[in-house]
Design a protein around this motif. Structure first.
Motif, PDB file in Angstrom:
ATOM      1  N   GLU A 104       0.042 -33.605  -1.911  1.00  0.00           N
ATOM      2  CA  GLU A 104      -0.874 -33.628  -1.078  1.00  0.00           C
ATOM      3  C   GLU A 104      -1.631 -32.177  -0.791  1.00  0.00           C
ATOM      4  N   LEU A 105      -1.237 -31.566  -0.875  1.00  0.00           N
ATOM      5  CA  LEU A 105      -1.502 -29.910  -1.002  1.00  0.00           C
ATOM      6  C   LEU A 105      -1.692 -29.436  -2.583  1.00  0.00           C
ATOM      7  N   VAL A 106      -1.275 -29.972  -3.288  1.00  0.00           N
ATOM      8  CA  VAL A 106      -1.989 -29.702  -5.254  1.00  0.00           C
ATOM      9  C   VAL A 106      -3.135 -30.566  -5.204  1.00  0.00           C
ATOM     10  N   ASP A 107      -3.074 -31.888  -4.866  1.00  0.00           N
ATOM     11  CA  ASP A 107      -4.520 -32.657  -4.773  1.00  0.00           C
ATOM     12  C   ASP A 107      -5.201 -32.062  -3.911  1.00  0.00           C
ATOM     13  N   ALA A 108      -5.595 -31.268  -2.682  1.00  0.00           N
ATOM     14  CA  ALA A 108      -6.267 -31.568  -2.131  1.00  0.00           C
ATOM     15  C   ALA A 108      -7.069 -30.480  -2.295  1.00  0.00           C
ATOM     16  N   GLY A 109      -6.282 -29.472  -3.628  1.00  0.00           N
ATOM     17  CA  GLY A 109      -6.717 -28.261  -4.336  1.00  0.00           C
ATOM     18  C   GLY A 109      -5.948 -26.656  -3.784  1.00  0.00           C
ATOM     19  N   ALA A 110      -5.125 -26.656  -3.591  1.00  0.00           N
ATOM     20  CA  ALA A 110      -4.090 -25.364  -3.168  1.00  0.00           C
ATOM     21  C   ALA A 110      -3.984 -25.297  -4.421  1.00  0.00           C
ATOM     22  N   ARG A 111      -3.680 -24.395  -4.518  1.00  0.00           N
ATOM     23  CA  ARG A 111      -3.585 -23.549  -6.635  1.00  0.00           C
ATOM     24  C   ARG A 111      -2.951 -22.277  -5.848  1.00  0.00           C
ATOM     25  N   ASP A 112      -2.045 -21.857  -4.918  1.00  0.00           N
ATOM     26  CA  ASP A 112      -1.231 -20.982  -4.768  1.00  0.00           C
ATOM     27  C   ASP A 112      -0.595 -20.824  -3.539  1.00  0.00           C
ATOM     28  N   VAL A 113       0.865 -21.756  -3.701  1.00  0.00           N
ATOM     29  CA  VAL A 113       1.932 -21.992  -2.648  1.00  0.00           C
ATOM     30  C   VAL A 113       2.657 -20.935  -2.630  1.00  0.00           C
ATOM     31  N   VAL A 114       2.884 -21.212  -1.908  1.00  0.00           N
ATOM     32  CA  VAL A 114       4.330 -20.585  -1.409  1.00  0.00           C
ATOM     33  C   VAL A 114       5.054 -21.538  -0.573  1.00  0.00           C
ATOM     34  N   VAL A 115       6.611 -21.984  -0.911  1.00  0.00           N
ATOM     35  CA  VAL A 115       7.411 -22.340  -0.159  1.00  0.00           C
ATOM     36  C   VAL A 115       8.504 -21.311   0.781  1.00  0.00           C
ATOM     37  N   ASP A 116       8.067 -21.213   2.492  1.00  0.00           N
ATOM     38  CA  ASP A 116       9.027 -21.198   3.178  1.00  0.00           C
ATOM     39  C   ASP A 116      10.450 -21.553   3.373  1.00  0.00           C
ATOM     40  N   LEU A 117      11.417 -20.579   3.018  1.00  0.00           N
ATOM     41  CA  LEU A 117      12.456 -21.954   3.063  1.00  0.00           C
ATOM     42  C   LEU A 117      13.085 -21.182   4.216  1.00  0.00           C
ATOM     43  N   GLU A 118      12.806 -19.850   4.761  1.00  0.00           N
ATOM     44  CA  GLU A 118      13.119 -19.108   5.888  1.00  0.00           C
ATOM     45  C   GLU A 118      14.276 -19.702   7.165  1.00  0.00           C
ATOM     46  N   ARG A 119      13.566 -21.054   7.046  1.00  0.00           N
ATOM     47  CA  ARG A 119      14.384 -22.246   8.591  1.00  0.00           C
ATOM     48  C   ARG A 119      14.722 -23.413   8.058  1.00  0.00           C
ATOM     49  N   VAL A 120      15.229 -23.800   6.102  1.00  0.00           N
ATOM     50  CA  VAL A 120      16.415 -24.464   6.292  1.00  0.00           C
ATOM     51  C   VAL A 120      17.207 -24.106   5.785  1.00  0.00           C
TER      52      VAL A 120
END
Length: 118
Positions: free
Chosen positions: A36-52
């Protein structure tokens, strides 16, 4: 355990904060959100796994898929992870050589546009 997904913008990057367990049951939700994020136009994505608390091979596959999708879209993808058990998974699978992994969101969003640390 439930999976929580929260999105915010930091320094022009879309930061997806992930919490809980990323496993065979919850990974499809993470995959859908990243698409969804990429399809909506996000091009610089950071996935924060600190609470995983837990990440299995299905979750790793979702992250690899997101990286490929963003590369195809000429975007950047980074992970925020400082938890040793998760870092060990990335090292064992050699995915620490594939993903840019940062200790904090600030460090991840201060990188240059190439998707690697400055």
């Amino acid at each position: 355990m439930e999976l929580s997904l929260t999105t915010r913008t930091v320094a022009g990057h879309t930061v997806l904060e992930v919490g809980g367990e990323v496993d065979v049951y919850t990974a499809p939700r993470l995959r859908e959100r990243l698409i969804e994020l990429v399809d909506a136009g996000a091009r610089d994505v950071v996935v924060d796994l600190e609470r995983v608390d837990f990440l299995d091979s299905t979750g790793l596959g979702v992250l690899v898929g997101a990286l490929k999708r963003l590369r195809t879209a000429h975007g950047t993808f980074g992970l925020v992870c400082s938890k040793e058990p998760l870092l060990k998974i990335f090292r064992i699978t050699a995915l620490d050589q594939v993903f840019p992994i940062f200790p904090t969101v600030d460090a991840a969003t201060e990188r240059d546009g190439s998707g690697s640390a400055s």
